[in-house]
Write a protein that holds these residues in place. Structure first.
Motif, PDB file in Angstrom:
ATOM      1  N   PRO A 177       6.503  -1.285  -1.459  1.00  0.00           N
ATOM      2  CA  PRO A 177       5.194  -1.865  -1.108  1.00  0.00           C
ATOM      3  C   PRO A 177       5.241  -3.389  -1.183  1.00  0.00           C
ATOM      4  O   PRO A 177       5.956  -3.960  -2.005  1.00  0.00           O
ATOM      5  CB  PRO A 177       4.244  -1.281  -2.151  1.00  0.00           C
ATOM      6  N   ALA A 178       4.467  -4.054  -0.319  1.00  0.00           N
ATOM      7  CA  ALA A 178       4.445  -5.521  -0.268  1.00  0.00           C
ATOM      8  C   ALA A 178       3.754  -6.136  -1.470  1.00  0.00           C
ATOM      9  O   ALA A 178       3.987  -7.302  -1.779  1.00  0.00           O
ATOM     10  CB  ALA A 178       3.775  -5.981   1.023  1.00  0.00           C
ATOM     11  N   SER A 179       2.890  -5.380  -2.151  1.00  0.00           N
ATOM     12  CA  SER A 179       2.158  -5.895  -3.309  1.00  0.00           C
ATOM     13  C   SER A 179       1.667  -4.719  -4.141  1.00  0.00           C
ATOM     14  O   SER A 179       1.659  -3.578  -3.661  1.00  0.00           O
ATOM     15  CB  SER A 179       0.948  -6.719  -2.839  1.00  0.00           C
ATOM     16  N   PRO A 180       1.211  -4.970  -5.359  1.00  0.00           N
ATOM     17  CA  PRO A 180       0.636  -3.884  -6.169  1.00  0.00           C
ATOM     18  C   PRO A 180      -0.576  -3.241  -5.482  1.00  0.00           C
ATOM     19  O   PRO A 180      -0.778  -2.035  -5.586  1.00  0.00           O
ATOM     20  CB  PRO A 180       0.243  -4.578  -7.479  1.00  0.00           C
ATOM     21  N   GLU A 181      -1.367  -4.043  -4.771  1.00  0.00           N
ATOM     22  CA  GLU A 181      -2.533  -3.493  -4.055  1.00  0.00           C
ATOM     23  C   GLU A 181      -2.089  -2.549  -2.940  1.00  0.00           C
ATOM     24  O   GLU A 181      -2.674  -1.490  -2.746  1.00  0.00           O
ATOM     25  CB  GLU A 181      -3.401  -4.619  -3.477  1.00  0.00           C
ATOM     26  N   GLU A 182      -1.045  -2.954  -2.192  1.00  0.00           N
ATOM     27  CA  GLU A 182      -0.540  -2.096  -1.110  1.00  0.00           C
ATOM     28  C   GLU A 182       0.040  -0.803  -1.673  1.00  0.00           C
ATOM     29  O   GLU A 182      -0.042   0.244  -1.046  1.00  0.00           O
ATOM     30  CB  GLU A 182       0.509  -2.837  -0.276  1.00  0.00           C
ATOM     31  N   ALA A 183       0.604  -0.863  -2.877  1.00  0.00           N
ATOM     32  CA  ALA A 183       1.189   0.326  -3.499  1.00  0.00           C
ATOM     33  C   ALA A 183       0.137   1.398  -3.782  1.00  0.00           C
ATOM     34  O   ALA A 183       0.462   2.585  -3.851  1.00  0.00           O
ATOM     35  CB  ALA A 183       1.906  -0.054  -4.792  1.00  0.00           C
ATOM     36  N   THR A 184      -1.119   1.004  -3.931  1.00  0.00           N
ATOM     37  CA  THR A 184      -2.180   1.975  -4.236  1.00  0.00           C
ATOM     38  C   THR A 184      -2.788   2.604  -2.983  1.00  0.00           C
ATOM     39  O   THR A 184      -3.518   3.582  -3.094  1.00  0.00           O
ATOM     40  CB  THR A 184      -3.312   1.316  -5.058  1.00  0.00           C
ATOM     41  N   TRP A 204       8.112  -7.233   6.272  1.00  0.00           N
ATOM     42  CA  TRP A 204       6.974  -6.374   5.942  1.00  0.00           C
ATOM     43  C   TRP A 204       6.498  -5.692   7.215  1.00  0.00           C
ATOM     44  O   TRP A 204       6.469  -6.287   8.284  1.00  0.00           O
ATOM     45  CB  TRP A 204       5.847  -7.169   5.305  1.00  0.00           C
ATOM     46  N   HIS A 245       4.609  -2.675   3.914  1.00  0.00           N
ATOM     47  CA  HIS A 245       5.784  -2.256   3.149  1.00  0.00           C
ATOM     48  C   HIS A 245       7.080  -2.714   3.806  1.00  0.00           C
ATOM     49  O   HIS A 245       7.083  -3.157   4.953  1.00  0.00           O
ATOM     50  CB  HIS A 245       5.802  -0.732   3.010  1.00  0.00           C
TER      51      HIS A 245
END
Length: 146
Positions: free
Chosen positions: A122-129, A90, A51
């Motif tokens: 978050p760095a990506s949608p995956e990291e957001a989860t 990040w 993030h």
């Protein structure tokens, strides 16, 4: 003690204070600004998603040990250590201590985040989860204009 001052102003009016970290901070957004001080804690083994934040800030580890990746650099931060996060790099932090980690941070944020709104990016949608695995306590916020 954290101090925020204009670049041309001398630091620390209290000559007895010991400087742990003095850092010029570049803000990538227009004012008004929000100066926020808070406390972040995590349990042993906890790891943040990759993030950034909506603004820069200085942190100081009060207890514990963190394996921190900030941009392209990874280092082990020990109790008492202070560091800068630009908000643009990040970051991944992992508690590598047997107990709880606690750090204090002071950040310069867009004023629209006043009232405790999150600065987390978050760095990506995956990291957001991924779970954030930290708890926060805001000490205070102060809105100001440049």
């Amino acid at each position: 003690l954290f101090e925020c001052a204009a670049a041309e102003q001398p630091l620390l009016s209290n000559a007895a204070a010991q400087i742990v970290l003095s850092q010029r901070i570049k803000v990538g957004f227009a004012g008004p600004y929000l100066l926020r001080a808070d406390r972040v804690a995590s349990d042993s083994g906890a790891e943040t998603p990759m993030h950034g934040h909506r603004g820069p800030g200085i942190r100081r580890l009060l207890t514990g040990r963190i394996l921190a990746t900030i941009g392209d650099t990874t280092e082990r931060l020990e109790t008492g250590r202070a560091w800068l996060e630009t908000g643009r790099d990040w970051v991944v932090g992992r508690n590598v201590h047997a107990g709880e980690n606690i750090f204090i941070r002071v950040m310069l944020l867009p004023a629209e985040l006043q009232g405790g709104l999150s600065s987390f990016v978050p760095a990506s949608p995956e990291e957001a989860t991924r779970p954030r695995s930290v708890s926060y306590r805001i000490f205070g916020e102060q809105k100001f204009h440049p």
